[in-house]
Design a protein around this motif. Structure first.
Motif, PDB file in Angstrom:
ATOM      1  N   PHE A  55      -3.669 -20.881  37.235  1.00  0.00           N
ATOM      2  CA  PHE A  55      -3.410 -19.658  36.473  1.00  0.00           C
ATOM      3  C   PHE A  55      -4.121 -19.657  35.114  1.00  0.00           C
ATOM      4  O   PHE A  55      -4.111 -18.638  34.425  1.00  0.00           O
ATOM      5  N   ALA A  56      -4.679 -20.788  34.713  1.00  0.00           N
ATOM      6  CA  ALA A  56      -5.302 -20.934  33.386  1.00  0.00           C
ATOM      7  C   ALA A  56      -4.274 -20.658  32.289  1.00  0.00           C
ATOM      8  O   ALA A  56      -4.420 -19.757  31.466  1.00  0.00           O
ATOM      9  N   THR A  57      -3.230 -21.483  32.282  1.00  0.00           N
ATOM     10  CA  THR A  57      -2.136 -21.284  31.339  1.00  0.00           C
ATOM     11  C   THR A  57      -1.550 -22.621  30.908  1.00  0.00           C
ATOM     12  O   THR A  57      -1.697 -23.633  31.599  1.00  0.00           O
ATOM     13  N   THR A  58      -0.876 -22.581  29.771  1.00  0.00           N
ATOM     14  CA  THR A  58      -0.065 -23.724  29.344  1.00  0.00           C
ATOM     15  C   THR A  58       1.420 -23.455  29.544  1.00  0.00           C
ATOM     16  O   THR A  58       2.252 -24.250  29.093  1.00  0.00           O
ATOM     17  N   ASN A  59       1.768 -22.353  30.218  1.00  0.00           N
ATOM     18  CA  ASN A  59       3.175 -21.990  30.407  1.00  0.00           C
ATOM     19  C   ASN A  59       3.951 -23.101  31.091  1.00  0.00           C
ATOM     20  O   ASN A  59       3.625 -23.494  32.219  1.00  0.00           O
ATOM     21  N   ASP A 170       0.524  -8.568  39.586  1.00  0.00           N
ATOM     22  CA  ASP A 170       0.547  -9.121  40.939  1.00  0.00           C
ATOM     23  C   ASP A 170      -0.875  -9.549  41.266  1.00  0.00           C
ATOM     24  O   ASP A 170      -1.769  -8.715  41.426  1.00  0.00           O
ATOM     25  N   ALA A 171      -1.097 -10.866  41.345  1.00  0.00           N
ATOM     26  CA  ALA A 171      -2.422 -11.421  41.626  1.00  0.00           C
ATOM     27  C   ALA A 171      -2.496 -12.021  43.025  1.00  0.00           C
ATOM     28  O   ALA A 171      -3.303 -12.923  43.280  1.00  0.00           O
ATOM     29  N   THR A 172      -1.674 -11.510  43.940  1.00  0.00           N
ATOM     30  CA  THR A 172      -1.613 -12.055  45.293  1.00  0.00           C
ATOM     31  C   THR A 172      -2.980 -12.147  45.934  1.00  0.00           C
ATOM     32  O   THR A 172      -3.352 -13.167  46.518  1.00  0.00           O
ATOM     33  N   ALA A 173      -3.743 -11.061  45.881  1.00  0.00           N
ATOM     34  CA  ALA A 173      -5.008 -10.981  46.616  1.00  0.00           C
ATOM     35  C   ALA A 173      -6.188 -11.501  45.833  1.00  0.00           C
ATOM     36  O   ALA A 173      -7.279 -11.640  46.394  1.00  0.00           O
ATOM     37  N   SER A 174      -5.998 -11.785  44.555  1.00  0.00           N
ATOM     38  CA  SER A 174      -7.145 -12.078  43.690  1.00  0.00           C
ATOM     39  C   SER A 174      -7.177 -13.501  43.163  1.00  0.00           C
ATOM     40  O   SER A 174      -8.263 -14.060  42.944  1.00  0.00           O
ATOM     41  N   LEU A 175      -6.016 -14.118  42.941  1.00  0.00           N
ATOM     42  CA  LEU A 175      -5.973 -15.423  42.285  1.00  0.00           C
ATOM     43  C   LEU A 175      -6.738 -16.465  43.095  1.00  0.00           C
ATOM     44  O   LEU A 175      -6.540 -16.597  44.303  1.00  0.00           O
ATOM     45  N   GLY A 176      -7.598 -17.201  42.433  1.00  0.00           N
ATOM     46  CA  GLY A 176      -8.378 -18.251  43.067  1.00  0.00           C
ATOM     47  C   GLY A 176      -9.783 -17.814  43.428  1.00  0.00           C
ATOM     48  O   GLY A 176     -10.693 -18.639  43.449  1.00  0.00           O
ATOM     49  N   PHE A 180      -9.473 -15.128  36.451  1.00  0.00           N
ATOM     50  CA  PHE A 180      -8.073 -14.915  36.069  1.00  0.00           C
ATOM     51  C   PHE A 180      -7.766 -15.853  34.922  1.00  0.00           C
ATOM     52  O   PHE A 180      -7.891 -17.069  35.056  1.00  0.00           O
ATOM     53  N   GLU A 181      -7.365 -15.282  33.787  1.00  0.00           N
ATOM     54  CA  GLU A 181      -7.115 -16.057  32.578  1.00  0.00           C
ATOM     55  C   GLU A 181      -5.773 -15.631  31.993  1.00  0.00           C
ATOM     56  O   GLU A 181      -5.694 -14.747  31.151  1.00  0.00           O
TER      57      GLU A 181
END
Length: 405
Positions: A55-59, A170-176, A180-181
């Protein structure tokens, strides 16, 4: 007599699901352990760390919701939105309508704006709607496979922050498979699924939540009898779901490990392996591979003389909408591809039903050989259907597209 499951070999080149990476299938078959076994909780922690990279996050609150990608969407919306709060949903395809429906079921006051299918929203249009509606939450699809469009998100986080609005996608179809940042774009919540660019089976929904989103979720009243006691601090409206209450799910994944459900162990193994494969290959390298395969497929279908639907400048890397030629039975072509070549491509929904095929190049299938096989088979089936297409035009163009800088 009932026989063991033994599905035929298929090359899944539709909009998802796609063929799972063999390494993910092997992970699914590994032995189960107890949900509080140190090995299991260790895998949970590793999965959280891996998806922070995806996800490119520090969450800290980056974990899994057990269920398909829709489970992740529902968990986010019912946990972030109280009844009566305003939600703004910009709709540019079928799955924007899904977000609006789920928000309505969460008893939100839902406002929508729309553009014609095949287009995306300029940031200025979204900001104008935010100023007019004054929503609690902006809920937006990043990549909608019904139209193949990829909505730019990079300016929207700053707009939401300026107006005090939570930002969910909703990044179901796009993530990876597409840029995505999460942190850089100012997202508060994002959800996905395994069955597209992440190369896994449907059944687990990665989710990441900002500290701001977690604060909102923690403000909801806890009412799980027998495990947690209500306190004077629990003044917020309770989440109208037990299973999708992200406050309780966060407690389960967090250091206290408070029981909420029994983790779907095999799906966790699969989700962990999906993320591990991406991190091992390199997140940007995976996106670049999807871009290259998508470019080759786009060139290939054009090389067959076929039209492409929508604003191609905003097309997702991983799926293309191909216009069905006049006089060709689109369902018959799909059936012949499946029957004769073992290749599946997709139909479409709503205003595009019967007008386009959707061909995906995603996950483990984002490769040159799968693109060439699909185009060669499509050419032969189209010829049998009476369409006039150039001999070898798709394959030749795909080679050029793959090699283009």
């Amino acid at each position: 007599m009932t026989h063991p499951v033994n599905p035929p070999a298929r090359l899944l080149m539709g909009p998802g699901p796609v063929n799972a990476d063999p390494r993910v299938l092997r992970a699914l078959s590994t032995p189960l352990v107890g949900q509080y076994d140190p090995v299991m909780t260790g895998y949970m922690n590793e999965t959280m760390a891996l998806y922070r990279e995806v996800f490119a996050t520090t969450n800290e609150a980056t974990l899994l919701v057990d269920g398909t990608s829709r489970a992740g969407i529902e968990a986010a919306l019912v946990s972030l939105v109280r009844p009566g709060e305003r939600v703004l949903v910009p709709v540019f395809g079928r799955f924007g309508h899904l977000l609006a429906e789920i928000a309505l079921r969460a008893q939100a006051e839902v406002h929508t704006i729309e553009v014609p299918w095949g287009q995306v929203f300029p940031a200025s249009v979204v900001e104008e709607a935010i100023v007019r509606v004054r929503p609690h939450l902006l809920a937006m699809v990043q990549g909608d496979t019904s139209t193949t469009m990829l909505q730019p998100l990079d300016e929207l986080g700053a707009i939401c922050a300026k107006h005090g609005v939570l930002f969910y996608t909703d990044a179901t179809a796009s993530l990876g498979g597409n840029p995505f940042e999460m942190d850089a774009w100012g997202l508060d919540a994002a959800t996905a699924g395994l069955q597209k660019c992440l190369s896994g089976p449907s059944g687990s929904a990665p989710i990441s939540l900002s500290d701001k989103a977690v604060e909102v979720i923690r403000g909801r009243r806890r009412i799980e009898a027998g495990i947690r006691e209500e306190s004077d601090e629990d003044t917020g409206e309770p989440v109208h779901s037990n299973y999708f209450d992200l406050g309780m799910i966060l407690d389960y994944w967090g250091p206290r490990r408070l029981n909420h459900h029994t983790e779907a162990t095999s799906m966790l193994y699969a989700a962990r392996e999906c993320a591990r494969i991406i991190v091992d290959e390199g997140r940007q390298a995976v996106i670049d591979r999807h871009e290259r395969a998508g470019r080759a497929m786009l060139a290939g279908v054009r090389g067959l003389g076929l039209g492409v639907f929508g604003d191609v400048a905003h097309k997702m890397n991983n799926v293309v909408a191909v216009e069905i030629p006049d006089g060709v039975d689109g369902d018959a072509v799909r059936g012949a591809l499946l029957q004769d070549f073992g290749i599946e491509i997709g139909t479409s929904f709503g205003p595009l039903h019967g007008r386009v095929w959707r061909i995906g190049t995603m996950g483990a299938n984002a490769r040159l050989d799968t693109v060439l096989s699909t185009l060669a088979a499509l050419e032969q089936v189209l010829r049998r259907a009476g369409a006039r297409v150039p001999h070898g035009g798709g394959v030749d163009a795909a080679y050029s597209g793959w090699s283009a800088a």
